[in-house]
Design a protein around this motif. Sequence first.
Motif, PDB file in Angstrom:
ATOM      1  N   MET B 221      47.657   7.972  23.073  1.00  0.00           N
ATOM      2  CA  MET B 221      47.983   6.857  22.183  1.00  0.00           C
ATOM      3  C   MET B 221      46.812   5.891  22.070  1.00  0.00           C
ATOM      4  O   MET B 221      46.504   5.393  20.991  1.00  0.00           O
ATOM      5  N   ASP B 225      44.897   4.840  18.737  1.00  0.00           N
ATOM      6  CA  ASP B 225      44.704   3.436  18.353  1.00  0.00           C
ATOM      7  C   ASP B 225      43.229   3.145  18.090  1.00  0.00           C
ATOM      8  O   ASP B 225      42.889   2.397  17.178  1.00  0.00           O
ATOM      9  N   GLN B 229      43.363   4.329  13.905  1.00  0.00           N
ATOM     10  CA  GLN B 229      44.010   3.123  13.393  1.00  0.00           C
ATOM     11  C   GLN B 229      45.529   3.154  13.482  1.00  0.00           C
ATOM     12  O   GLN B 229      46.206   2.571  12.660  1.00  0.00           O
ATOM     13  N   THR B 230      46.058   3.836  14.468  1.00  0.00           N
ATOM     14  CA  THR B 230      47.495   3.693  14.701  1.00  0.00           C
ATOM     15  C   THR B 230      47.715   2.372  15.421  1.00  0.00           C
ATOM     16  O   THR B 230      46.748   1.685  15.771  1.00  0.00           O
ATOM     17  N   SER B 231      48.973   2.014  15.631  1.00  0.00           N
ATOM     18  CA  SER B 231      49.252   0.705  16.231  1.00  0.00           C
ATOM     19  C   SER B 231      50.259   0.798  17.364  1.00  0.00           C
ATOM     20  O   SER B 231      51.214   0.051  17.403  1.00  0.00           O
ATOM     21  N   PHE B 232      50.036   1.741  18.274  1.00  0.00           N
ATOM     22  CA  PHE B 232      50.963   1.805  19.414  1.00  0.00           C
ATOM     23  C   PHE B 232      50.914   0.509  20.219  1.00  0.00           C
ATOM     24  O   PHE B 232      51.932  -0.027  20.612  1.00  0.00           O
ATOM     25  N   ASN B 234      48.943  -2.265  19.218  1.00  0.00           N
ATOM     26  CA  ASN B 234      48.353  -3.340  18.434  1.00  0.00           C
ATOM     27  C   ASN B 234      49.456  -4.166  17.793  1.00  0.00           C
ATOM     28  O   ASN B 234      50.180  -3.687  16.920  1.00  0.00           O
ATOM     29  N   ALA B 235      49.577  -5.426  18.243  1.00  0.00           N
ATOM     30  CA  ALA B 235      50.665  -6.270  17.739  1.00  0.00           C
ATOM     31  C   ALA B 235      50.563  -6.462  16.234  1.00  0.00           C
ATOM     32  O   ALA B 235      51.574  -6.510  15.531  1.00  0.00           O
ATOM     33  N   ALA B 236      49.344  -6.541  15.717  1.00  0.00           N
ATOM     34  CA  ALA B 236      49.166  -6.776  14.280  1.00  0.00           C
ATOM     35  C   ALA B 236      49.761  -5.649  13.464  1.00  0.00           C
ATOM     36  O   ALA B 236      50.236  -5.864  12.349  1.00  0.00           O
ATOM     37  N   GLY B 237      49.754  -4.442  13.999  1.00  0.00           N
ATOM     38  CA  GLY B 237      50.272  -3.309  13.243  1.00  0.00           C
ATOM     39  C   GLY B 237      51.715  -2.999  13.608  1.00  0.00           C
ATOM     40  O   GLY B 237      52.224  -1.933  13.286  1.00  0.00           O
ATOM     41  N   GLY B 238      52.379  -3.894  14.325  1.00  0.00           N
ATOM     42  CA  GLY B 238      53.769  -3.668  14.675  1.00  0.00           C
ATOM     43  C   GLY B 238      53.950  -3.023  16.036  1.00  0.00           C
ATOM     44  O   GLY B 238      55.057  -2.729  16.451  1.00  0.00           O
ATOM     45  N   GLY B 239      52.851  -2.796  16.749  1.00  0.00           N
ATOM     46  CA  GLY B 239      52.951  -2.217  18.086  1.00  0.00           C
ATOM     47  C   GLY B 239      53.109  -3.304  19.141  1.00  0.00           C
ATOM     48  O   GLY B 239      53.337  -4.459  18.809  1.00  0.00           O
ATOM     49  N   SER B 240      52.981  -2.914  20.388  1.00  0.00           N
ATOM     50  CA  SER B 240      53.186  -3.894  21.438  1.00  0.00           C
ATOM     51  C   SER B 240      52.256  -3.629  22.608  1.00  0.00           C
ATOM     52  O   SER B 240      52.274  -2.536  23.176  1.00  0.00           O
ATOM     53  N   LEU B 242      52.639  -4.804  25.398  1.00  0.00           N
ATOM     54  CA  LEU B 242      53.515  -4.694  26.558  1.00  0.00           C
ATOM     55  C   LEU B 242      53.982  -3.250  26.761  1.00  0.00           C
ATOM     56  O   LEU B 242      54.190  -2.807  27.893  1.00  0.00           O
ATOM     57  N   LEU B 243      54.120  -2.522  25.653  1.00  0.00           N
ATOM     58  CA  LEU B 243      54.488  -1.106  25.750  1.00  0.00           C
ATOM     59  C   LEU B 243      53.485  -0.373  26.635  1.00  0.00           C
ATOM     60  O   LEU B 243      53.855   0.483  27.436  1.00  0.00           O
TER      61      LEU B 243
END
Lengths: 189, 525
Positions: B221, B225, B229-232, B234-240, B242-243
């Motif tokens: 992951m 990222d 450019q995935t968003s696992f 990345n908060a800006a892309g809806g990810g977290s 904290l995850l």
Amino acid sequence: MSDTAQKSNTKNIKIMAQLGLLSVAMVAFVFVGLVPMYNWICEVTGIGGRTTGPTTELISEIDESRDIRVQFMASMQTDMPFEFRALDTRVQVHPGQQHTIHYRVTNTSDETRTVQAVPSLSPYRVTEHFHKIECFCFEQTVLEPGESLDMPMIFYVDPRLPEDVRTIAMSYSLFNMPGYARADIKETN
Amino acid sequence: MTAIPHDDHAHHGPAKGLWRWVVTTNHKDIGAMYLWLSFAMFLLGGAFAMVIRAELFQPGFSLVAPEFFNQMTTMHGLIMVFGAVMPAFVGLANYMIPLMIGAPDMALPRLNNLSFWILPFAFLILVSTLFMEGGGPNFGWTFYAPLSTTYGPPSTVFFILSMHIMGASSIMGAINIIVTIWNMRAPGMTWMKMPLFVWTWLITAFLLIMVMPVLAGLITMMLLDITAQTSFFNAAGGGSPLLFQHLFWFFGHPEVYIMILPAFGIISAIIPAFARKPLFGYASMVYATAAIAILSFFVWAHHMFTVGMPFAAQLFFMISTMIIAVPTGVKVFNWVATMIGGSMTFEVPMLFAIAFVVLFTIGGFSGLMLAIAPVDYQYHDTYFVVAHFHYVLVPGAVFSIMAGVYYWLPKWTGNMFHEGLAKVHFWMSFVGVNVAFFPQHFVGLAGMPRRIPDYPLQFANFNMISSMGAFLFGLSQLLFMFIVIKCVMGGKKAEAKPWEGAEGLEWDLPSPLPYHTFETPPEIK
């Protein structure tokens, strides 16, 4: 190779294959199990204050007996070439009453930029009672050099809000989006 | 024509030349290579630690740039966890498990060769990042996102590749160990007759198969990222972000038990040998090990109490963590009960084993303190944490490995090691480790954060003491290398059973071990 050794070897290969399958299954479990589980738990419990997309249920009844104070905050990292603030920092609403507030964002650089605001609500347990009808955080915003925009957010607070809650704090963090395609974020936010 | 005596397959020794080591499928060769690799990594990771302690010898930026200091703390952690401790245990497993269960070799010898030989390349890649533009990984061995994704150096992709290789090696090694224990035991070697080292490794191998894939998924992951450019995370892309922490510690907490369960097995072999008494509570040891392994999947968030978890979650993870003290306490109790009333002698393996019991328990207690959520807010990310995990890993895992090496060295080489020098090594290590890490409890409680190259003046004295202890410990490991090499080269001939009270199938074999052993399964009494 003797017969028993042959048999033992076949069994070795069989156990190896089973264990190999288990490890592959564990990799798959991370992607299709753990990550969706995390998102699901965040969504159901509201932990992290992550609010969801446009609300579908509309409420007509307004509970005028209660006054809820909603505060708005803006944040971003210090080195970003933007100005970002809430124009309405504090509003009083009745549960069920629709309200529109604005955030102002200005691109202070001389390049076209794409930004994304990410919401966080506090306290967490009211997340499911905060409904957005329209929000700039639902999509990315493109800003020309020097451009300033007043971005609207229309919301209402659910009348089922727990009795002891009088104040809700809504915070938006602004992110610069280099290289992120629009389609990437539609679903999650 | 008279037949030239046929070179019977069963009795031939190793092939000649260095190529033998590349193509070998012999569990003793591979075990030895694992052990040498892990020792080389131990010295390398130790050298990084020396840089850290030299920088911290005095306050102020005295020796290295802060950026390089960060790379040192990161590489020290990664090399020690994945390069020193884990391969050492895998090496001991390779060498000893077939001997302990009466098997001729590991079940899957070619897989064994592969799982070893990809490892040196993984570490070559990892260490080479230090020479790349932007430097090596500098985000701590826990490589939290977005520090490692958005803000990591360009070499992060090489770090990910090397971690993938290590993970693959560990999984293959673990599969091999399980298949061997499951299917290659000599007739009569029932489950509850297996030595505890075999038991603990069986359980450890299951842990490895369950959690190394989680690490693989996690770093995949990260890679996505960074490059796609995935968003696992990345908060800006809806990810977290904290995850990341949840996934990392879902892997990470079982991982710390992967590094200690085999140690329990080694100690459970050594203490009865030198107390001349059977292990107290064998069955409870087995169940305690299994209990620790199962519980390890339900405690991960105690590493992240301060992220802003709901009260109920903090309570759950606090209690589940404290429950682990029960099976661990059972083990310590059993070791002490084994020693009580025994005819103890204090040869070097026993010295390390006793030091393990005492010092590991200190590490366990500081772990209990850290498990208390409300006070963890004070301890979190301070030197108290550093002191805690070094107490369980150095005089815990590392001492157990040294104890095991001294215990089985006469069996491997056919020679006795120099007892006097080995005792010097023990006492230097014992004093060094305590001088190095005990003061870190105090500076941690006083608020010194971990992973910093500089500190306020009030921490100066304790840090200087700590650095001197670390230098002593580091130096004593060179003596360890000398002792082992001297023993390999020669020395007093060892008997088949050099320790009077030692139990187990491996002591029925001659010292040094023949190249092939137990080609016909032994009789189990």
